[in-house]
Write a protein that holds these residues in place. Structure first.
Motif, PDB file in Angstrom:
ATOM      1  N   GLN A 271      17.189   7.069  -6.287  1.00 50.02           N
ATOM      2  CA  GLN A 271      17.044   7.709  -7.595  1.00 50.02           C
ATOM      3  C   GLN A 271      15.989   7.016  -8.456  1.00 50.02           C
ATOM      4  O   GLN A 271      15.286   7.665  -9.231  1.00 50.02           O
ATOM      5  CB  GLN A 271      18.375   7.679  -8.346  1.00 50.02           C
ATOM      6  CG  GLN A 271      19.479   8.471  -7.691  1.00 50.02           C
ATOM      7  CD  GLN A 271      20.803   8.191  -8.360  1.00 50.02           C
ATOM      8  OE1 GLN A 271      20.829   7.581  -9.423  1.00 50.02           O
ATOM      9  NE2 GLN A 271      21.873   8.637  -7.769  1.00 50.02           N
ATOM     10  N   LEU A 272      15.908   5.706  -8.329  1.00 53.68           N
ATOM     11  CA  LEU A 272      15.030   4.920  -9.188  1.00 53.68           C
ATOM     12  C   LEU A 272      13.645   4.717  -8.580  1.00 53.68           C
ATOM     13  O   LEU A 272      12.844   3.955  -9.118  1.00 53.68           O
ATOM     14  CB  LEU A 272      15.678   3.557  -9.477  1.00 53.68           C
ATOM     15  CG  LEU A 272      16.994   3.610 -10.264  1.00 53.68           C
ATOM     16  CD1 LEU A 272      17.670   2.242 -10.269  1.00 53.68           C
ATOM     17  CD2 LEU A 272      16.752   4.088 -11.692  1.00 53.68           C
ATOM     18  N   HIS A 273      13.365   5.377  -7.451  1.00 52.46           N
ATOM     19  CA  HIS A 273      12.062   5.273  -6.779  1.00 52.46           C
ATOM     20  C   HIS A 273      11.758   3.836  -6.385  1.00 52.46           C
ATOM     21  O   HIS A 273      10.663   3.319  -6.616  1.00 52.46           O
ATOM     22  CB  HIS A 273      10.953   5.847  -7.673  1.00 52.46           C
ATOM     23  CG  HIS A 273      11.211   7.246  -8.128  1.00 52.46           C
ATOM     24  ND1 HIS A 273      11.213   8.332  -7.275  1.00 52.46           N
ATOM     25  CD2 HIS A 273      11.518   7.741  -9.358  1.00 52.46           C
ATOM     26  CE1 HIS A 273      11.491   9.426  -7.940  1.00 52.46           C
ATOM     27  NE2 HIS A 273      11.692   9.106  -9.215  1.00 52.46           N
ATOM     28  N   ILE A 274      12.757   3.217  -5.778  1.00 51.02           N
ATOM     29  CA  ILE A 274      12.630   1.843  -5.303  1.00 51.02           C
ATOM     30  C   ILE A 274      12.600   1.847  -3.783  1.00 51.02           C
ATOM     31  O   ILE A 274      13.425   2.509  -3.135  1.00 51.02           O
ATOM     32  CB  ILE A 274      13.806   0.980  -5.806  1.00 51.02           C
ATOM     33  CG1 ILE A 274      13.670   0.720  -7.313  1.00 51.02           C
ATOM     34  CG2 ILE A 274      13.885  -0.335  -5.039  1.00 51.02           C
ATOM     35  CD1 ILE A 274      14.870   0.033  -7.918  1.00 51.02           C
ATOM     36  N   LYS A 275      11.662   1.116  -3.218  1.00 55.39           N
ATOM     37  CA  LYS A 275      11.643   0.872  -1.780  1.00 55.39           C
ATOM     38  C   LYS A 275      12.326  -0.473  -1.539  1.00 55.39           C
ATOM     39  O   LYS A 275      11.865  -1.505  -2.031  1.00 55.39           O
ATOM     40  CB  LYS A 275      10.212   0.824  -1.243  1.00 55.39           C
ATOM     41  CG  LYS A 275      10.126   0.442   0.245  1.00 55.39           C
ATOM     42  CD  LYS A 275       8.687   0.382   0.705  1.00 55.39           C
ATOM     43  CE  LYS A 275       8.589  -0.149   2.145  1.00 55.39           C
ATOM     44  NZ  LYS A 275       9.348   0.683   3.106  1.00 55.39           N
TER      45      LYS A 275
ATOM     46  N   THR B 109       0.822  -1.204   0.000  1.00 51.80           N
ATOM     47  CA  THR B 109       0.000   0.000   0.000  1.00 51.80           C
ATOM     48  C   THR B 109       0.853   1.250   0.000  1.00 51.80           C
ATOM     49  O   THR B 109       0.608   2.202  -0.739  1.00 51.80           O
ATOM     50  CB  THR B 109      -0.931  -0.003   1.221  1.00 51.80           C
ATOM     51  OG1 THR B 109      -1.735  -1.171   1.189  1.00 51.80           O
ATOM     52  CG2 THR B 109      -1.822   1.222   1.229  1.00 51.80           C
ATOM     53  N   ALA B 110       1.915   1.242   0.856  1.00 52.61           N
ATOM     54  CA  ALA B 110       2.802   2.397   0.932  1.00 52.61           C
ATOM     55  C   ALA B 110       3.512   2.622  -0.388  1.00 52.61           C
ATOM     56  O   ALA B 110       3.677   3.762  -0.845  1.00 52.61           O
ATOM     57  CB  ALA B 110       3.807   2.195   2.057  1.00 52.61           C
ATOM     58  N   SER B 111       3.943   1.534  -1.041  1.00 52.21           N
ATOM     59  CA  SER B 111       4.642   1.654  -2.315  1.00 52.21           C
ATOM     60  C   SER B 111       3.736   2.246  -3.378  1.00 52.21           C
ATOM     61  O   SER B 111       4.138   3.110  -4.150  1.00 52.21           O
ATOM     62  CB  SER B 111       5.152   0.286  -2.775  1.00 52.21           C
ATOM     63  OG  SER B 111       6.129  -0.191  -1.885  1.00 52.21           O
ATOM     64  N   ALA B 112       2.484   1.779  -3.432  1.00 53.62           N
ATOM     65  CA  ALA B 112       1.561   2.279  -4.440  1.00 53.62           C
ATOM     66  C   ALA B 112       1.284   3.765  -4.231  1.00 53.62           C
ATOM     67  O   ALA B 112       1.211   4.544  -5.177  1.00 53.62           O
ATOM     68  CB  ALA B 112       0.260   1.473  -4.386  1.00 53.62           C
ATOM     69  N   ALA B 113       1.153   4.167  -2.955  1.00 55.59           N
ATOM     70  CA  ALA B 113       0.837   5.556  -2.658  1.00 55.59           C
ATOM     71  C   ALA B 113       1.989   6.482  -3.013  1.00 55.59           C
ATOM     72  O   ALA B 113       1.778   7.625  -3.415  1.00 55.59           O
ATOM     73  CB  ALA B 113       0.479   5.690  -1.180  1.00 55.59           C
ATOM     74  N   SER B 114       3.209   6.006  -2.856  1.00 52.52           N
ATOM     75  CA  SER B 114       4.374   6.867  -3.079  1.00 52.52           C
ATOM     76  C   SER B 114       4.933   6.761  -4.486  1.00 52.52           C
ATOM     77  O   SER B 114       5.867   7.469  -4.843  1.00 52.52           O
ATOM     78  CB  SER B 114       5.483   6.500  -2.080  1.00 52.52           C
ATOM     79  OG  SER B 114       5.893   5.157  -2.276  1.00 52.52           O
ATOM     80  N   GLY B 115       4.384   5.865  -5.311  1.00 56.74           N
ATOM     81  CA  GLY B 115       4.897   5.693  -6.661  1.00 56.74           C
ATOM     82  C   GLY B 115       6.181   4.922  -6.727  1.00 56.74           C
ATOM     83  O   GLY B 115       6.896   4.961  -7.727  1.00 56.74           O
ATOM     84  N   THR B 116       6.517   4.192  -5.660  1.00 52.18           N
ATOM     85  CA  THR B 116       7.741   3.407  -5.628  1.00 52.18           C
ATOM     86  C   THR B 116       7.436   1.949  -5.932  1.00 52.18           C
ATOM     87  O   THR B 116       6.296   1.498  -5.859  1.00 52.18           O
ATOM     88  CB  THR B 116       8.427   3.496  -4.250  1.00 52.18           C
ATOM     89  OG1 THR B 116       7.536   2.960  -3.259  1.00 52.18           O
ATOM     90  CG2 THR B 116       8.777   4.932  -3.901  1.00 52.18           C
ATOM     91  N   THR B 117       8.500   1.210  -6.259  1.00 49.33           N
ATOM     92  CA  THR B 117       8.405  -0.232  -6.474  1.00 49.33           C
ATOM     93  C   THR B 117       9.171  -0.924  -5.362  1.00 49.33           C
ATOM     94  O   THR B 117      10.315  -0.563  -5.068  1.00 49.33           O
ATOM     95  CB  THR B 117       8.997  -0.636  -7.833  1.00 49.33           C
ATOM     96  OG1 THR B 117       8.305   0.061  -8.874  1.00 49.33           O
ATOM     97  CG2 THR B 117       8.858  -2.135  -8.060  1.00 49.33           C
ATOM     98  N   THR B 118       8.567  -1.922  -4.746  1.00 48.90           N
ATOM     99  CA  THR B 118       9.204  -2.632  -3.639  1.00 48.90           C
ATOM    100  C   THR B 118      10.077  -3.760  -4.177  1.00 48.90           C
ATOM    101  O   THR B 118       9.593  -4.668  -4.861  1.00 48.90           O
ATOM    102  CB  THR B 118       8.146  -3.198  -2.682  1.00 48.90           C
ATOM    103  OG1 THR B 118       7.351  -2.126  -2.179  1.00 48.90           O
ATOM    104  CG2 THR B 118       8.808  -3.926  -1.514  1.00 48.90           C
TER     105      THR B 118
END
Length: 392
Positions: free
Chosen positions: A81-85, A46-55
């Motif tokens: 940089q790559l928006h990765i969690k 859920t947090a990843s989807a909200a922040s636009g990151t990929t886990t």
């Protein structure tokens, strides 16, 4: 076959290194030495989807060497940089069963792809099967996989590592003994370096006796083996090939204490900052610059591709190699990005050897002063290659 190899500044990776200040190895919220528990997958997703990151999950065998410490640092930097969690890195501490369990935990916690440095090339079978059943793919860093299918293998040619060490040593040593401090021979890295080195030395230096000491990547074992060789063979010991960088920390002081610096050649692998310092000072003769920065960056990029369902094939442009290739081990073939790893000496040199096993007959080294070598970039960002913080 003639092959000229230099450190290539790949456009994306080089820009990343130049533009971004290195940050701490990993935050306490993202790092753990064991599984971070269960029941968090929904929250993470859920947090990843909200922040636009990929886990993306990460499971490594080691973090206790200078190379892997640098790798983790780069990985944390590039993930931002790559928006990765990042979930992890979890640390398996050379325990294959624990690593398989940790990867299952990462799948359950919501990882969309998982980066792993396998304990051995054939130890990940249960983890690969479990991840595949949950539509999660693995990216293997630094080790070929021979027990199932992964999305990508990010690794340089370790047979080239053994060849380069042989090319340097055989050009200067024609008699006596050479000590090979082997890694773990059950790993593809240790086996490839050892086999290539042995075959090349047999073909090019038949009058030299190779002392083969398996160390299972244990620094204390390697230093003890070097001590025993020095005591047993004295001036007849002409060179030491350490298949990774950590033994340098004990071997070089040992040789200095015996007044053998410059008399016993030392070649190692990794390209960490303290090796750049030691080559510059003349206490270390050469090192393979295994690119920690490119390993970290492209493992993350391929993890994003895997998470997003991107299909790659042999012949596509590579991140660290001109093109992706199929790599085979123990009968299994996986897509790989066989990165170019420079061989570093004090000044650039060219060595000619009798080719073995399809390897090149000419090796061209890179001068340690080359500012693009990852060890120099990393060292400069951390107080200099000879600083105390880069000395271990």
């Amino acid at each position: 076959m003639r092959l000229r190899r230099r450190m290539t500044a790949l456009p994306v990776a080089a820009a990343v290194v130049a533009a971004v200040t290195l940050i701490a190895a990993c935050s306490s919220s993202n790092s753990s030495s064991s599984s971070s528990g269960t029941g968090t997958g929904t929250a993470n997703s859920t947090a990843s989807a909200a922040s636009g990151t990929t886990t993306i999950g990460v499971d490594l065998t080691y973090n206790s060497t200078a190379f892997w410490a640098a790798y983790i640092n780069y990985e944390t930097q590039y993930a931002a940089q790559l928006h990765i969690k990042l979930l992890g890195p979890l640390l398996a501490a050379a325990n294959a069963s624990l690593q398989n369990q940790q990867i299952q935990d990462l799948v359950n916690e919501g990882a969309k792809a998982i980066i792993v440095n396998p304990e051995t090339a054939t130890s990940l079978g249960p983890a690969i099967a479990y991840a595949s059943a949950h539509h999660v793919q693995l990216i293997s860093v630094d080790t070929i996989v021979g027990v199932g299918k992964v999305y990508m293998v990010v690794r340089a040619s370790n047979t080239i590592y053994g060849l380069d060490a042989c090319a340097y040593i055989s050009s200067k040593v024609k008699s006596g003994y050479v000590l090979d401090l082997e890694g773990d021979l059950t790993s593809s890295n240790g086996a490839d370096r050892t086999n290539a080195f042995d075959q090349c030395m047999t073909a090019n230096d038949p009058n030299v006796h190779i002392l083969k000491d398996p160390t299972v990547w244990t620094e204390a074992t390697a230093v003890t083996d070097a001590q025993n060789a020095v005591n047993a063979y004295g001036s007849d010991l002409k060179a030491i090939y350490a298949q990774w960088s950590s033994p340098d920390l004990g071997v070089l002081p040992l040789l200095a204490s015996k007044h053998l610096t410059g008399k016993v050649l030392v070649v190692s692998d990794d390209g960490v900052p303290f090796e750049m310092c030691d080559i510059s000072k003349g206490s270390l003769d050469a090192s393979q610059s295994q690119p920690a920065n490119l390993y970290a960056y492209w493992a993350l990029k391929y993890a994003l591709d895997a998470a997003n369902g991107v299909t790659l094939k042999a012949g596509d442009p590579g991140g660290g190699a001109p093109a992706l290739q199929m790599v085979t081990y123990a009968g299994d073939s996986n897509l790989g990005d066989p990165m170019v790893a420079p061989f570093v000496t004090k000044t650039g040199q060219t060595f000619n050897v009798t080719p073995v096993d399809g390897l090149p007959g000419t090796v061209t080294s890179t001068a340690v002063s080359d500012a693009q070598l990852w060890g120099n970039v990393y060292g400069s960002a951390h107080g200099g290659v000879c600083s105390a913080q880069n000395a271990s």
